[in-house]
Motif scaffolding. Structure first.
Motif, PDB file in Angstrom:
ATOM      1  N   ASN A  80       0.832  -1.211   0.000  1.00  0.00           N
ATOM      2  CA  ASN A  80       0.000   0.000   0.000  1.00  0.00           C
ATOM      3  C   ASN A  80       0.865   1.259   0.000  1.00  0.00           C
ATOM      4  O   ASN A  80       0.550   2.241  -0.682  1.00  0.00           O
ATOM      5  CB  ASN A  80      -0.943   0.004   1.195  1.00  0.00           C
ATOM      6  CG  ASN A  80      -2.086  -0.955   1.018  1.00  0.00           C
ATOM      7  OD1 ASN A  80      -2.451  -1.309  -0.092  1.00  0.00           O
ATOM      8  ND2 ASN A  80      -2.658  -1.396   2.113  1.00  0.00           N
ATOM      9  N   VAL A 138       1.015   4.260  -2.942  1.00  0.00           N
ATOM     10  CA  VAL A 138       0.926   5.705  -2.688  1.00  0.00           C
ATOM     11  C   VAL A 138       2.106   6.428  -3.343  1.00  0.00           C
ATOM     12  O   VAL A 138       1.936   7.489  -3.959  1.00  0.00           O
ATOM     13  CB  VAL A 138       0.870   5.987  -1.167  1.00  0.00           C
ATOM     14  CG1 VAL A 138       1.022   7.466  -0.874  1.00  0.00           C
ATOM     15  CG2 VAL A 138      -0.437   5.469  -0.589  1.00  0.00           C
ATOM     16  N   LEU A 193       1.510   6.534  -7.090  1.00  0.00           N
ATOM     17  CA  LEU A 193       0.533   7.573  -7.428  1.00  0.00           C
ATOM     18  C   LEU A 193       1.151   8.969  -7.361  1.00  0.00           C
ATOM     19  O   LEU A 193       0.881   9.824  -8.204  1.00  0.00           O
ATOM     20  CB  LEU A 193      -0.682   7.480  -6.515  1.00  0.00           C
ATOM     21  CG  LEU A 193      -1.629   6.319  -6.784  1.00  0.00           C
ATOM     22  CD1 LEU A 193      -2.644   6.182  -5.656  1.00  0.00           C
ATOM     23  CD2 LEU A 193      -2.333   6.522  -8.101  1.00  0.00           C
ATOM     24  N   SER A 203       1.675  11.445 -10.519  1.00  0.00           N
ATOM     25  CA  SER A 203       1.164  12.810 -10.479  1.00  0.00           C
ATOM     26  C   SER A 203       2.196  13.787 -11.031  1.00  0.00           C
ATOM     27  O   SER A 203       1.872  14.673 -11.821  1.00  0.00           O
ATOM     28  CB  SER A 203       0.795  13.182  -9.044  1.00  0.00           C
ATOM     29  OG  SER A 203       0.572  14.537  -8.911  1.00  0.00           O
ATOM     30  N   PHE A 247      -4.549  15.458  -9.592  1.00  0.00           N
ATOM     31  CA  PHE A 247      -5.668  14.700  -9.040  1.00  0.00           C
ATOM     32  C   PHE A 247      -5.161  13.416  -8.396  1.00  0.00           C
ATOM     33  O   PHE A 247      -5.730  12.939  -7.421  1.00  0.00           O
ATOM     34  CB  PHE A 247      -6.679  14.380 -10.147  1.00  0.00           C
ATOM     35  CG  PHE A 247      -7.815  13.519  -9.701  1.00  0.00           C
ATOM     36  CD1 PHE A 247      -8.801  14.027  -8.878  1.00  0.00           C
ATOM     37  CD2 PHE A 247      -7.906  12.193 -10.088  1.00  0.00           C
ATOM     38  CE1 PHE A 247      -9.844  13.240  -8.448  1.00  0.00           C
ATOM     39  CE2 PHE A 247      -8.944  11.396  -9.672  1.00  0.00           C
ATOM     40  CZ  PHE A 247      -9.921  11.924  -8.850  1.00  0.00           C
ATOM     41  N   TYR A 248      -4.060  12.877  -8.919  1.00  0.00           N
ATOM     42  CA  TYR A 248      -3.498  11.644  -8.361  1.00  0.00           C
ATOM     43  C   TYR A 248      -3.033  11.840  -6.921  1.00  0.00           C
ATOM     44  O   TYR A 248      -3.021  10.881  -6.142  1.00  0.00           O
ATOM     45  CB  TYR A 248      -2.332  11.147  -9.205  1.00  0.00           C
ATOM     46  CG  TYR A 248      -2.716  10.651 -10.579  1.00  0.00           C
ATOM     47  CD1 TYR A 248      -3.836   9.869 -10.776  1.00  0.00           C
ATOM     48  CD2 TYR A 248      -1.938  10.953 -11.689  1.00  0.00           C
ATOM     49  CE1 TYR A 248      -4.173   9.415 -12.034  1.00  0.00           C
ATOM     50  CE2 TYR A 248      -2.268  10.501 -12.945  1.00  0.00           C
ATOM     51  CZ  TYR A 248      -3.389   9.723 -13.106  1.00  0.00           C
ATOM     52  OH  TYR A 248      -3.719   9.269 -14.345  1.00  0.00           O
ATOM     53  N   ASP A 274      -4.580  13.635  -4.645  1.00  0.00           N
ATOM     54  CA  ASP A 274      -5.770  13.482  -3.820  1.00  0.00           C
ATOM     55  C   ASP A 274      -6.114  12.006  -3.650  1.00  0.00           C
ATOM     56  O   ASP A 274      -6.442  11.552  -2.544  1.00  0.00           O
ATOM     57  CB  ASP A 274      -6.954  14.217  -4.438  1.00  0.00           C
ATOM     58  CG  ASP A 274      -6.757  15.716  -4.504  1.00  0.00           C
ATOM     59  OD1 ASP A 274      -5.966  16.228  -3.676  1.00  0.00           O
ATOM     60  OD2 ASP A 274      -7.368  16.361  -5.370  1.00  0.00           O
ATOM     61  N   VAL A 275      -6.021  11.269  -4.729  1.00  0.00           N
ATOM     62  CA  VAL A 275      -6.290   9.830  -4.676  1.00  0.00           C
ATOM     63  C   VAL A 275      -5.272   9.145  -3.765  1.00  0.00           C
ATOM     64  O   VAL A 275      -5.627   8.275  -2.960  1.00  0.00           O
ATOM     65  CB  VAL A 275      -6.270   9.222  -6.095  1.00  0.00           C
ATOM     66  CG1 VAL A 275      -6.377   7.717  -6.041  1.00  0.00           C
ATOM     67  CG2 VAL A 275      -7.373   9.808  -6.943  1.00  0.00           C
ATOM     68  N   ALA A 276      -4.011   9.541  -3.859  1.00  0.00           N
ATOM     69  CA  ALA A 276      -2.965   8.961  -3.020  1.00  0.00           C
ATOM     70  C   ALA A 276      -3.208   9.242  -1.539  1.00  0.00           C
ATOM     71  O   ALA A 276      -3.008   8.363  -0.692  1.00  0.00           O
ATOM     72  CB  ALA A 276      -1.602   9.485  -3.442  1.00  0.00           C
ATOM     73  N   VAL A 300      -6.161   9.828  -0.039  1.00  0.00           N
ATOM     74  CA  VAL A 300      -7.305   9.024   0.407  1.00  0.00           C
ATOM     75  C   VAL A 300      -6.893   7.563   0.542  1.00  0.00           C
ATOM     76  O   VAL A 300      -7.256   6.892   1.521  1.00  0.00           O
ATOM     77  CB  VAL A 300      -8.492   9.193  -0.569  1.00  0.00           C
ATOM     78  CG1 VAL A 300      -9.595   8.211  -0.258  1.00  0.00           C
ATOM     79  CG2 VAL A 300      -9.014  10.612  -0.518  1.00  0.00           C
ATOM     80  N   TYR A 301      -6.130   7.070  -0.410  1.00  0.00           N
ATOM     81  CA  TYR A 301      -5.669   5.678  -0.354  1.00  0.00           C
ATOM     82  C   TYR A 301      -4.775   5.453   0.862  1.00  0.00           C
ATOM     83  O   TYR A 301      -4.870   4.417   1.518  1.00  0.00           O
ATOM     84  CB  TYR A 301      -4.926   5.333  -1.643  1.00  0.00           C
ATOM     85  CG  TYR A 301      -4.617   3.872  -1.777  1.00  0.00           C
ATOM     86  CD1 TYR A 301      -5.579   2.984  -2.236  1.00  0.00           C
ATOM     87  CD2 TYR A 301      -3.367   3.366  -1.445  1.00  0.00           C
ATOM     88  CE1 TYR A 301      -5.311   1.640  -2.343  1.00  0.00           C
ATOM     89  CE2 TYR A 301      -3.080   2.030  -1.559  1.00  0.00           C
ATOM     90  CZ  TYR A 301      -4.052   1.172  -2.019  1.00  0.00           C
ATOM     91  OH  TYR A 301      -3.778  -0.161  -2.117  1.00  0.00           O
TER      92      TYR A 301
END
Length: 87
Positions: free
Chosen positions: A40, A44, A47, A51, A58-59, A61-63, A65-66
């Motif tokens: 995990n 991150v 990601l 980015s 945007f990646y 933000d995804v990273a 949250v992940y």
């Protein structure tokens, strides 16, 4: 600079597969939890590098949250392993 990011992403993916292989062979559940947490963390990082490579933030933000979901998962599994229940 793009080549450096691509090499770093490739290295992270390769080492993630090595971690996955170790997780399959792991003798205990704690080893498998550590492997999942390590993979995990590598996701991150991948990601974050993606980015920067694609100039698409945007990646990130995804990273984030992940990473939060990964942290909560790790705490929940550790608590379940220690006490036998979540609540």
């Amino acid at each position: 600079m793009g080549l450096v990011f691509k090499l770093a992403i490739g290295t992270m993916i390769f080492t993630s597969f090595l971690c996955f292989y170790r997780g399959i062979l792991g003798p205990s559940a704690v080893d498998r939890i550590i492997v999942v947490n390590t993979i995990n963390t590598k996701v991150v990082v991948i990601l974050g590098l993606s980015s920067c490579l694609f100039d698409n933030y945007f990646y990130l933000d995804v990273a984030m949250v992940y990473a939060m979901m990964s942290f909560i998962f790790t705490i929940a599994v550790a608590k379940y392993k220690q006490k036998g229940k979540l609540f």
